[in-house]
Design an enzyme around this catalytic site. Sequence first.
Site, PDB file in Angstrom:
ATOM      1  N   LYS A  48      43.275 102.891  30.451  1.00 49.03           N
ATOM      2  CA  LYS A  48      44.523 102.875  29.706  1.00 49.03           C
ATOM      3  C   LYS A  48      45.515 103.949  30.192  1.00 49.03           C
ATOM      4  O   LYS A  48      45.175 104.805  30.996  1.00 49.03           O
ATOM      5  CB  LYS A  48      44.209 103.037  28.219  1.00 49.03           C
ATOM      6  CG  LYS A  48      43.288 101.936  27.699  1.00 49.03           C
ATOM      7  CD  LYS A  48      43.836 100.551  28.018  1.00 49.03           C
ATOM      8  CE  LYS A  48      43.089  99.386  27.410  1.00 49.03           C
ATOM      9  NZ  LYS A  48      41.751  99.124  27.873  1.00 49.03           N
TER      10      LYS A  48
HETATM   11  C1  LIG Z   1      44.226  93.938  24.959  1.00 47.16           C
HETATM   12  C2  LIG Z   1      43.052  94.731  24.508  1.00 47.16           C
HETATM   13  N1  LIG Z   1      42.690  94.695  23.214  1.00 47.16           N
HETATM   14  C3  LIG Z   1      41.650  95.412  22.745  1.00 47.16           C
HETATM   15  C4  LIG Z   1      40.908  96.211  23.585  1.00 47.16           C
HETATM   16  C5  LIG Z   1      39.741  96.975  23.032  1.00 47.16           C
HETATM   17  O1  LIG Z   1      39.860  98.338  23.268  1.00 47.16           O
HETATM   18  P1  LIG Z   1      38.512  99.238  23.389  1.00 47.16           P
HETATM   19  O2  LIG Z   1      37.869  98.931  24.695  1.00 47.16           O
HETATM   20  O3  LIG Z   1      39.048 100.643  23.317  1.00 47.16           O
HETATM   21  O4  LIG Z   1      37.694  98.863  22.219  1.00 47.16           O
HETATM   22  C6  LIG Z   1      41.222  96.284  24.937  1.00 47.16           C
HETATM   23  C7  LIG Z   1      40.425  97.112  25.851  1.00 47.16           C
HETATM   24  O5  LIG Z   1      40.447  97.094  27.017  1.00 47.16           O
HETATM   25  C8  LIG Z   1      42.321  95.521  25.416  1.00 47.16           C
HETATM   26  O6  LIG Z   1      42.660  95.534  26.705  1.00 47.16           O
END
Ligand SMILES: Cc1ncc(COP(=O)(O)O)c(C=O)c1O
Length: 388
Positions: free
Chosen positions: A178
Amino acid sequence: MYRIGKEEIDAVARVIESGELFKINGGPLQESKNLDREMKELFGADAIVMTSGHAALTAALIGMGIGPGDQVVVPAYTYIATAMAVVAAGAIPVIADVDESLTLSPRAFEKAITKHTRAVIPVHIQGFPCKMNEICEIAGKHNILVLEDACQADGGSYNGKRLGTIGDAGAFSFNFYKVISCGEGGALLTNNRTIYERALIYHDASAVCFFGDQLKDVDEKLFCGSEYRTNEISSAILRVQLTRLDGILADLRKNKKLLMEKIAPYCDFVPSNDIEGDCGTTVALCFDSAEKADSFTKAEGINAISPINTGKHIYTNWTQIMSKTGAVNPLMDPFKMEANKAIVPDYNNDMCTKTLELLAKAVYISVNPDWSEKDVEEEAEKIIAALK
Ligand SMILES: Cc1ncc(COP(=O)(O)O)c(C=O)c1O
């Protein structure tokens, strides 16, 4: 993650030296408490930092009161975690096409609405802002709540408003891929007091009642939730990362703009809903056929990928969702619950072919905020050579 260094090392060292790694013990540094406050100052919404973007999305849905009997519209192009958060809340994801911007099509969203639709999750994928005006207008007309998935768009904006603060709630992710990162982490943003209080309880359901004064201003009734609280080391890293955020975005946007200017005479771009607010992480080219897009990605010296090849970001690869497997215990599985019996759609690979076509014709080139002008020039030369 784009930038990390000495400041983060020093911040972590300070936490370890303080001996207080637990968020709520109230050591001298109060990294987590300060982080939530600093996020609120920067984004203009109440913030709860937690362990992941998925946790933040789920906490937001729980805070909205979403559950069995409810449908939530999600785009066909997003990371599987978006749809899984809906299932984690006990509800059913309804999958809708994206449009040329590769973000949720307002028309497809409207078409997907039924009397069971309680929420929509526009996803600012790759830092591309969704058409929030249209989506919020449609949602408002139908009394549908809006949860922005800004997990790939930390700090971006739309019409001058920060992504994640336009709808009823928003979610960031801080995992390794990110804009800013602490390894793993996420945050919920909301200006809705009820969503905030319920998410606060849900994300930390045991510690919230036993430690500190977290329930001081909370009116919502306690319920059994999860344990997604963050910790002082992650928060210390994120506090430094937060101070870097707008600088990273400014450099990403500058380099994206420069690269686009240089290659513009030779190609078309995926249209943006707000190029100023776009995070700048990706230059998205648009070809008139999937074959041309594919052959560009294979050209010598080109470091590019078509979004059609990004695995779990495409609904056809959402194995657990497509097979309607929501839990181990069938009574806990939203796809098998009595309350959801009549509202589970017929998921199949052909339901969003427009999305598949658009993704196959697009190509992503990653932007680096630390490129010099010369680096951008060299990148542009390689791209132009491959396009000719
Ligand atoms: C569009 C999107 N939504 C939700 C998530 C979930 O985030 P996390 O991996 O921090 O749980 C991600 C993670 O890459 C994502 O790219």
